[in-house]
Design a protein around this motif. Structure first.
Motif, PDB file in Angstrom:
ATOM      1  N   SER A   7       0.843  -1.187   0.000  1.00  0.00           N
ATOM      2  CA  SER A   7       0.000   0.000   0.000  1.00  0.00           C
ATOM      3  C   SER A   7       0.886   1.247   0.000  1.00  0.00           C
ATOM      4  O   SER A   7       2.017   1.230   0.453  1.00  0.00           O
ATOM      5  N   LEU A   8       0.339   2.321  -0.538  1.00  0.00           N
ATOM      6  CA  LEU A   8       1.079   3.558  -0.683  1.00  0.00           C
ATOM      7  C   LEU A   8       0.144   4.709  -0.348  1.00  0.00           C
ATOM      8  O   LEU A   8      -0.993   4.749  -0.822  1.00  0.00           O
ATOM      9  N   GLY A   9       0.596   5.620   0.491  1.00  0.00           N
ATOM     10  CA  GLY A   9      -0.184   6.813   0.806  1.00  0.00           C
ATOM     11  C   GLY A   9       0.373   8.003   0.039  1.00  0.00           C
ATOM     12  O   GLY A   9       1.577   8.204  -0.029  1.00  0.00           O
ATOM     13  N   LEU A  10      -0.517   8.772  -0.577  1.00  0.00           N
ATOM     14  CA  LEU A  10      -0.117   9.904  -1.395  1.00  0.00           C
ATOM     15  C   LEU A  10      -0.948  11.113  -0.978  1.00  0.00           C
ATOM     16  O   LEU A  10      -2.168  11.013  -0.870  1.00  0.00           O
ATOM     17  N   THR A  11      -0.303  12.240  -0.719  1.00  0.00           N
ATOM     18  CA  THR A  11      -1.023  13.454  -0.337  1.00  0.00           C
ATOM     19  C   THR A  11      -1.034  14.417  -1.515  1.00  0.00           C
ATOM     20  O   THR A  11       0.020  14.813  -2.006  1.00  0.00           O
ATOM     21  N   LEU A  12      -2.230  14.756  -1.965  1.00  0.00           N
ATOM     22  CA  LEU A  12      -2.419  15.690  -3.071  1.00  0.00           C
ATOM     23  C   LEU A  12      -3.331  16.815  -2.605  1.00  0.00           C
ATOM     24  O   LEU A  12      -4.494  16.584  -2.281  1.00  0.00           O
ATOM     25  N   ARG A  13      -2.794  18.015  -2.555  1.00  0.00           N
ATOM     26  CA  ARG A  13      -3.573  19.188  -2.139  1.00  0.00           C
ATOM     27  C   ARG A  13      -4.300  18.958  -0.815  1.00  0.00           C
ATOM     28  O   ARG A  13      -5.494  19.173  -0.697  1.00  0.00           O
ATOM     29  N   GLU A  14      -3.557  18.480   0.151  1.00  0.00           N
ATOM     30  CA  GLU A  14      -4.031  18.237   1.517  1.00  0.00           C
ATOM     31  C   GLU A  14      -5.118  17.165   1.609  1.00  0.00           C
ATOM     32  O   GLU A  14      -5.862  17.101   2.564  1.00  0.00           O
ATOM     33  N   ARG A  15      -5.218  16.315   0.608  1.00  0.00           N
ATOM     34  CA  ARG A  15      -6.126  15.169   0.633  1.00  0.00           C
ATOM     35  C   ARG A  15      -5.288  13.905   0.494  1.00  0.00           C
ATOM     36  O   ARG A  15      -4.329  13.870  -0.281  1.00  0.00           O
ATOM     37  N   ASN A  16      -5.642  12.874   1.240  1.00  0.00           N
ATOM     38  CA  ASN A  16      -4.877  11.633   1.226  1.00  0.00           C
ATOM     39  C   ASN A  16      -5.525  10.602   0.307  1.00  0.00           C
ATOM     40  O   ASN A  16      -6.712  10.317   0.414  1.00  0.00           O
ATOM     41  N   ALA A  17      -4.715  10.047  -0.575  1.00  0.00           N
ATOM     42  CA  ALA A  17      -5.154   8.977  -1.461  1.00  0.00           C
ATOM     43  C   ALA A  17      -4.395   7.710  -1.077  1.00  0.00           C
ATOM     44  O   ALA A  17      -3.174   7.730  -0.932  1.00  0.00           O
ATOM     45  N   LEU A  18      -5.111   6.622  -0.917  1.00  0.00           N
ATOM     46  CA  LEU A  18      -4.496   5.331  -0.610  1.00  0.00           C
ATOM     47  C   LEU A  18      -4.480   4.484  -1.875  1.00  0.00           C
ATOM     48  O   LEU A  18      -5.497   4.316  -2.538  1.00  0.00           O
ATOM     49  N   LEU A  19      -3.295   3.968  -2.192  1.00  0.00           N
ATOM     50  CA  LEU A  19      -3.120   3.209  -3.426  1.00  0.00           C
ATOM     51  C   LEU A  19      -2.551   1.830  -3.135  1.00  0.00           C
ATOM     52  O   LEU A  19      -1.790   1.640  -2.187  1.00  0.00           O
ATOM     53  N   LEU A  20      -2.913   0.880  -3.972  1.00  0.00           N
ATOM     54  CA  LEU A  20      -2.337  -0.457  -3.940  1.00  0.00           C
ATOM     55  C   LEU A  20      -1.301  -0.515  -5.045  1.00  0.00           C
ATOM     56  O   LEU A  20      -1.611  -0.247  -6.210  1.00  0.00           O
ATOM     57  N   ALA A  21      -0.064  -0.805  -4.711  1.00  0.00           N
ATOM     58  CA  ALA A  21       1.015  -0.896  -5.696  1.00  0.00           C
ATOM     59  C   ALA A  21       1.305  -2.368  -5.962  1.00  0.00           C
ATOM     60  O   ALA A  21       1.575  -3.133  -5.042  1.00  0.00           O
ATOM     61  N   ALA A  22       1.220  -2.762  -7.224  1.00  0.00           N
ATOM     62  CA  ALA A  22       1.492  -4.153  -7.608  1.00  0.00           C
ATOM     63  C   ALA A  22       2.513  -4.154  -8.739  1.00  0.00           C
ATOM     64  O   ALA A  22       2.473  -3.320  -9.643  1.00  0.00           O
ATOM     65  N   ARG A  23       3.448  -5.085  -8.697  1.00  0.00           N
ATOM     66  CA  ARG A  23       4.510  -5.160  -9.697  1.00  0.00           C
ATOM     67  C   ARG A  23       4.608  -6.577 -10.229  1.00  0.00           C
ATOM     68  O   ARG A  23       4.509  -7.547  -9.488  1.00  0.00           O
ATOM     69  N   THR A  24       4.798  -6.692 -11.520  1.00  0.00           N
ATOM     70  CA  THR A  24       4.957  -7.998 -12.138  1.00  0.00           C
ATOM     71  C   THR A  24       6.148  -7.975 -13.088  1.00  0.00           C
ATOM     72  O   THR A  24       6.512  -6.923 -13.612  1.00  0.00           O
ATOM     73  N   THR A  25       6.759  -9.133 -13.281  1.00  0.00           N
ATOM     74  CA  THR A  25       7.893  -9.251 -14.199  1.00  0.00           C
ATOM     75  C   THR A  25       7.682 -10.464 -15.085  1.00  0.00           C
ATOM     76  O   THR A  25       6.894 -11.363 -14.769  1.00  0.00           O
ATOM     77  N   PHE A  26       8.385 -10.501 -16.182  1.00  0.00           N
ATOM     78  CA  PHE A  26       8.330 -11.629 -17.102  1.00  0.00           C
ATOM     79  C   PHE A  26       9.602 -12.457 -16.902  1.00  0.00           C
ATOM     80  O   PHE A  26      10.571 -12.334 -17.650  1.00  0.00           O
ATOM     81  N   ALA A  27       9.599 -13.291 -15.891  1.00  0.00           N
ATOM     82  CA  ALA A  27      10.806 -14.011 -15.494  1.00  0.00           C
ATOM     83  C   ALA A  27      11.190 -15.122 -16.463  1.00  0.00           C
ATOM     84  O   ALA A  27      12.360 -15.447 -16.584  1.00  0.00           O
ATOM     85  N   THR A  28      10.237 -15.697 -17.166  1.00  0.00           N
ATOM     86  CA  THR A  28      10.559 -16.821 -18.048  1.00  0.00           C
ATOM     87  C   THR A  28      10.671 -16.404 -19.511  1.00  0.00           C
ATOM     88  O   THR A  28      10.703 -17.247 -20.390  1.00  0.00           O
TER      89      THR A  28
END
Length: 56
Positions: A7-28
């Motif tokens: 999870s990631l918290g981001l403050t934009l113009r004194e408002r808080n946005a909560l985000l889900l950060a997901a990462r994927t790779t092509f390992a094969t």
């Protein structure tokens, strides 16, 4: 411990946005270019966060 998302918290113009950060790779992947590719997505965790991001 394997973490698939964070999870990631981001403050934009004194408002808080909560985000889900997901990462994927092509390992094969056989192609070197694709093997080095990483995709990262940030998704809003609640309706308020989605509204903040849509307003930008």
């Amino acid at each position: 411990m394997l973490r698939l998302a964070a999870s990631l918290g981001l403050t934009l113009r004194e408002r808080n946005a909560l985000l889900l950060a997901a990462r994927t790779t092509f390992a094969t992947a056989v192609d070197v270019t694709v093997a080095e590719l990483h995709l990262e997505a940030f998704l809003p965790l609640d309706e308020e966060s989605a509204a903040i991001l849509r307003a930008r």
